[in-house]
Design a protein around this motif. Structure first.
Motif, PDB file in Angstrom:
ATOM      1  N   GLU B  53      77.075  -8.556 -59.421  1.00 56.12           N
ATOM      2  CA  GLU B  53      75.906  -8.130 -58.460  1.00 56.12           C
ATOM      3  C   GLU B  53      76.138  -8.207 -57.035  1.00 56.12           C
ATOM      4  O   GLU B  53      77.312  -8.452 -56.754  1.00 56.12           O
ATOM      5  CB  GLU B  53      74.691  -9.058 -58.741  1.00 56.12           C
ATOM      6  CG  GLU B  53      75.088 -10.620 -58.407  1.00 56.12           C
ATOM      7  CD  GLU B  53      73.781 -11.511 -58.942  1.00 56.12           C
ATOM      8  OE1 GLU B  53      73.128 -11.800 -57.792  1.00 56.12           O
ATOM      9  OE2 GLU B  53      73.721 -12.030 -59.915  1.00 56.12           O
ATOM     10  N   ASP B  54      75.536  -7.995 -56.148  1.00 57.14           N
ATOM     11  CA  ASP B  54      75.744  -8.031 -54.748  1.00 57.14           C
ATOM     12  C   ASP B  54      75.900  -9.535 -54.245  1.00 57.14           C
ATOM     13  O   ASP B  54      74.796 -10.115 -54.114  1.00 57.14           O
ATOM     14  CB  ASP B  54      74.829  -7.227 -53.851  1.00 57.14           C
ATOM     15  CG  ASP B  54      75.499  -7.046 -52.399  1.00 57.14           C
ATOM     16  OD1 ASP B  54      76.368  -7.573 -52.220  1.00 57.14           O
ATOM     17  OD2 ASP B  54      74.639  -6.629 -51.703  1.00 57.14           O
ATOM     18  N   PRO B  55      76.995 -10.261 -54.092  1.00 58.39           N
ATOM     19  CA  PRO B  55      76.971 -11.722 -53.704  1.00 58.39           C
ATOM     20  C   PRO B  55      77.073 -11.986 -52.200  1.00 58.39           C
ATOM     21  O   PRO B  55      77.011 -12.916 -51.755  1.00 58.39           O
ATOM     22  CB  PRO B  55      78.131 -12.127 -54.409  1.00 58.39           C
ATOM     23  CG  PRO B  55      79.217 -10.828 -54.490  1.00 58.39           C
ATOM     24  CD  PRO B  55      78.336  -9.611 -54.222  1.00 58.39           C
ATOM     25  N   GLY B  56      77.137 -10.769 -51.205  1.00 52.91           N
ATOM     26  CA  GLY B  56      77.122 -10.731 -49.808  1.00 52.91           C
ATOM     27  C   GLY B  56      78.563 -11.058 -49.377  1.00 52.91           C
ATOM     28  O   GLY B  56      79.629 -10.734 -50.332  1.00 52.91           O
ATOM     29  N   TYR B 111      80.053   0.180 -59.601  1.00 53.98           N
ATOM     30  CA  TYR B 111      79.023   1.326 -59.981  1.00 53.98           C
ATOM     31  C   TYR B 111      78.642   1.425 -61.407  1.00 53.98           C
ATOM     32  O   TYR B 111      77.407   1.417 -61.634  1.00 53.98           O
ATOM     33  CB  TYR B 111      79.824   2.824 -59.598  1.00 53.98           C
ATOM     34  CG  TYR B 111      79.128   3.996 -60.217  1.00 53.98           C
ATOM     35  CD1 TYR B 111      78.033   4.418 -59.360  1.00 53.98           C
ATOM     36  CD2 TYR B 111      79.306   4.412 -61.363  1.00 53.98           C
ATOM     37  CE1 TYR B 111      77.190   5.619 -59.807  1.00 53.98           C
ATOM     38  CE2 TYR B 111      78.396   5.706 -61.820  1.00 53.98           C
ATOM     39  CZ  TYR B 111      77.525   6.000 -61.134  1.00 53.98           C
ATOM     40  OH  TYR B 111      77.146   7.267 -61.379  1.00 53.98           O
ATOM     41  N   VAL B 112      79.512   0.922 -62.477  1.00 48.28           N
ATOM     42  CA  VAL B 112      79.080   1.086 -63.948  1.00 48.28           C
ATOM     43  C   VAL B 112      78.036   0.276 -63.981  1.00 48.28           C
ATOM     44  O   VAL B 112      77.163   0.273 -64.684  1.00 48.28           O
ATOM     45  CB  VAL B 112      80.307   1.023 -64.599  1.00 48.28           C
ATOM     46  CG1 VAL B 112      79.973   0.739 -66.060  1.00 48.28           C
ATOM     47  CG2 VAL B 112      81.239   2.025 -64.526  1.00 48.28           C
ATOM     48  N   ARG B 113      78.379  -1.027 -63.379  1.00 46.06           N
ATOM     49  CA  ARG B 113      77.621  -2.367 -63.685  1.00 46.06           C
ATOM     50  C   ARG B 113      75.922  -2.015 -63.059  1.00 46.06           C
ATOM     51  O   ARG B 113      74.896  -2.215 -63.939  1.00 46.06           O
ATOM     52  CB  ARG B 113      78.182  -3.436 -62.943  1.00 46.06           C
ATOM     53  CG  ARG B 113      77.268  -4.752 -62.926  1.00 46.06           C
ATOM     54  CD  ARG B 113      77.104  -5.442 -64.351  1.00 46.06           C
ATOM     55  NE  ARG B 113      75.942  -6.613 -64.175  1.00 46.06           N
ATOM     56  CZ  ARG B 113      74.791  -6.575 -64.675  1.00 46.06           C
ATOM     57  NH1 ARG B 113      74.274  -5.514 -65.431  1.00 46.06           N
ATOM     58  NH2 ARG B 113      74.182  -7.672 -64.618  1.00 46.06           N
ATOM     59  N   ARG B 114      76.008  -1.282 -62.160  1.00 45.21           N
ATOM     60  CA  ARG B 114      74.584  -1.134 -61.355  1.00 45.21           C
ATOM     61  C   ARG B 114      74.034   0.019 -62.260  1.00 45.21           C
ATOM     62  O   ARG B 114      72.818  -0.110 -62.301  1.00 45.21           O
ATOM     63  CB  ARG B 114      74.798  -0.932 -59.878  1.00 45.21           C
ATOM     64  CG  ARG B 114      75.103  -2.092 -59.451  1.00 45.21           C
ATOM     65  CD  ARG B 114      75.277  -1.983 -57.814  1.00 45.21           C
ATOM     66  NE  ARG B 114      75.963  -3.341 -57.202  1.00 45.21           N
ATOM     67  CZ  ARG B 114      76.178  -3.398 -56.164  1.00 45.21           C
ATOM     68  NH1 ARG B 114      76.206  -2.380 -55.104  1.00 45.21           N
ATOM     69  NH2 ARG B 114      76.517  -4.689 -55.540  1.00 45.21           N
ATOM     70  N   ALA B 115      74.748   0.973 -62.351  1.00 45.86           N
ATOM     71  CA  ALA B 115      74.078   2.392 -62.887  1.00 45.86           C
ATOM     72  C   ALA B 115      73.694   2.334 -64.492  1.00 45.86           C
ATOM     73  O   ALA B 115      72.557   2.684 -64.785  1.00 45.86           O
ATOM     74  CB  ALA B 115      75.290   3.637 -63.013  1.00 45.86           C
ATOM     75  N   TYR B 116      74.600   1.645 -65.247  1.00 47.39           N
ATOM     76  CA  TYR B 116      74.246   1.523 -66.661  1.00 47.39           C
ATOM     77  C   TYR B 116      73.736   0.159 -67.192  1.00 47.39           C
ATOM     78  O   TYR B 116      73.570  -0.294 -68.278  1.00 47.39           O
ATOM     79  CB  TYR B 116      75.295   1.962 -67.411  1.00 47.39           C
ATOM     80  CG  TYR B 116      75.814   3.113 -67.025  1.00 47.39           C
ATOM     81  CD1 TYR B 116      75.239   4.248 -67.714  1.00 47.39           C
ATOM     82  CD2 TYR B 116      76.800   3.486 -66.371  1.00 47.39           C
ATOM     83  CE1 TYR B 116      75.401   5.764 -67.273  1.00 47.39           C
ATOM     84  CE2 TYR B 116      77.479   4.872 -66.010  1.00 47.39           C
ATOM     85  CZ  TYR B 116      76.573   5.998 -66.424  1.00 47.39           C
ATOM     86  OH  TYR B 116      76.914   7.136 -66.082  1.00 47.39           O
ATOM     87  N   GLU B 117      73.792  -1.022 -66.147  1.00 49.78           N
ATOM     88  CA  GLU B 117      73.377  -2.235 -66.321  1.00 49.78           C
ATOM     89  C   GLU B 117      74.124  -3.142 -67.723  1.00 49.78           C
ATOM     90  O   GLU B 117      73.524  -3.446 -68.520  1.00 49.78           O
ATOM     91  CB  GLU B 117      71.981  -2.511 -66.487  1.00 49.78           C
ATOM     92  CG  GLU B 117      71.299  -2.030 -64.960  1.00 49.78           C
ATOM     93  CD  GLU B 117      69.663  -2.548 -65.020  1.00 49.78           C
ATOM     94  OE1 GLU B 117      69.312  -3.057 -66.232  1.00 49.78           O
ATOM     95  OE2 GLU B 117      69.299  -2.426 -64.132  1.00 49.78           O
ATOM     96  N   LEU B 118      75.340  -2.768 -67.582  1.00 45.41           N
ATOM     97  CA  LEU B 118      76.134  -3.288 -68.747  1.00 45.41           C
ATOM     98  C   LEU B 118      76.806  -4.651 -68.383  1.00 45.41           C
ATOM     99  O   LEU B 118      77.456  -4.776 -67.333  1.00 45.41           O
ATOM    100  CB  LEU B 118      77.449  -2.444 -68.950  1.00 45.41           C
ATOM    101  CG  LEU B 118      76.809  -1.017 -69.430  1.00 45.41           C
ATOM    102  CD1 LEU B 118      78.316   0.033 -69.612  1.00 45.41           C
ATOM    103  CD2 LEU B 118      76.163  -0.941 -70.905  1.00 45.41           C
TER     104      LEU B 118
END
Lengths: 100, 153
Positions: B53-56, B111-118
């Protein structure tokens, strides 16, 4: 291809050893070079200074735990000069092989 | 400059001396295995963290600082630093390919993590990054060990 070129600055035994030791490295600490060559600090300093004057070696200083440490590395022209000198030595050494 | 006073025997002795010292240089440049392992784990954690996720900015800064400290520690321990930048056109090309691959892995993972929530994507990107860097460090280690044993002649 490297052009064979004798270099009087590099040919002195200690300076040749310094350049050969530094050739596979980016840089090495003063104490490490001294230990490898088994010479005193003053002798190593003298030869490094001569190599620096010729533009073959560059220095960098840093401090670790408040202690000053000096690092030395070959310059581009130093690497080129060493390669040319080694090529010249190889040509001379080949003569004795061919003669014998 | 040429020097006709150098005998062939002297030239051979000088070449032997060059060979010995070059081998010593290669031997000194061999880094311990923990160095490559630690560095690759650190980078792998960074890759996994950012695709999770976006950890800053803070974790990224800490990991960059850790990598710099790790490299500095490796140099301080061995007293030398090897020629890391490739000197041949092939080496430069390999480095460019590696950088592109790592960037694609980093941004692709995000991108893949955010777009497909895998959920498994961060684990895979972290593992691939770690494994890639560990294999490179092992390759470099083997290169120096071989040169230290066999020389360059």
């Amino acid at each position: 291809m490297t052009k064979a070129q004798f270099d009087a600055v590099i040919h002195a035994p200690n300076r040749l050893q310094i350049c050969a030791f530094l050739s596979p490295l980016q840089e090495a600490e003063f104490q490490v070079i001294r230990d490898e060559l088994e010479v005193s600090d003053s002798v190593l300093s003298k030869h490094l200074k001569r190599l620096e004057e010729a533009g073959y070696v560059k220095f960098r200083k840093d401090a670790v735990n408040g202690r000053q440490r000096m690092w030395a590395g070959l310059t581009k022209s130093g690497r080129k000069a060493l390669a040319g000198h080694v090529e010249q030595l190889k040509q001379l050494a080949r003569l004795v092989t061919e003669e014998s | 400059m040429t020097d006709p006073n150098i005998s062939s025997d002297e030239a051979r002795d000088a070449l032997d001396s060059v060979e010995t010292l070059q081998r010593s240089g290669f031997r000194r440049a061999v880094k311990p295995r923990w160095f490559g392992l630690g560095l690759s784990l650190l980078v792998g954690i960074g890759f996994a963290l950012y695709s999770l996720e976006d950890p800053g900015n803070l974790p990224g800064l800490l990991i960059c600082l850790g990598v710099v400290l790790f490299i500095s520690l490796g140099r301080t321990q061995t007293g030398v630093s090897g020629n890391t930048f490739p000197g041949t056109a092939r080496g430069v090309l390999a480095m460019i390919v590696l950088i592109i691959f790592l960037l694609a892995l980093f941004f692709g993972g995000i991108y893949v993590r955010r777009a497909y929530e895998l959920a498994w994507v961060p684990v895979v990107t972290g593992l691939v990054a770690s494994l890639t860097l560990f294999l490179i460090s092992e390759g470099e280690r083997r290169y120096y060990l071989t040169r230290a044993a066999n020389g360059t002649r």
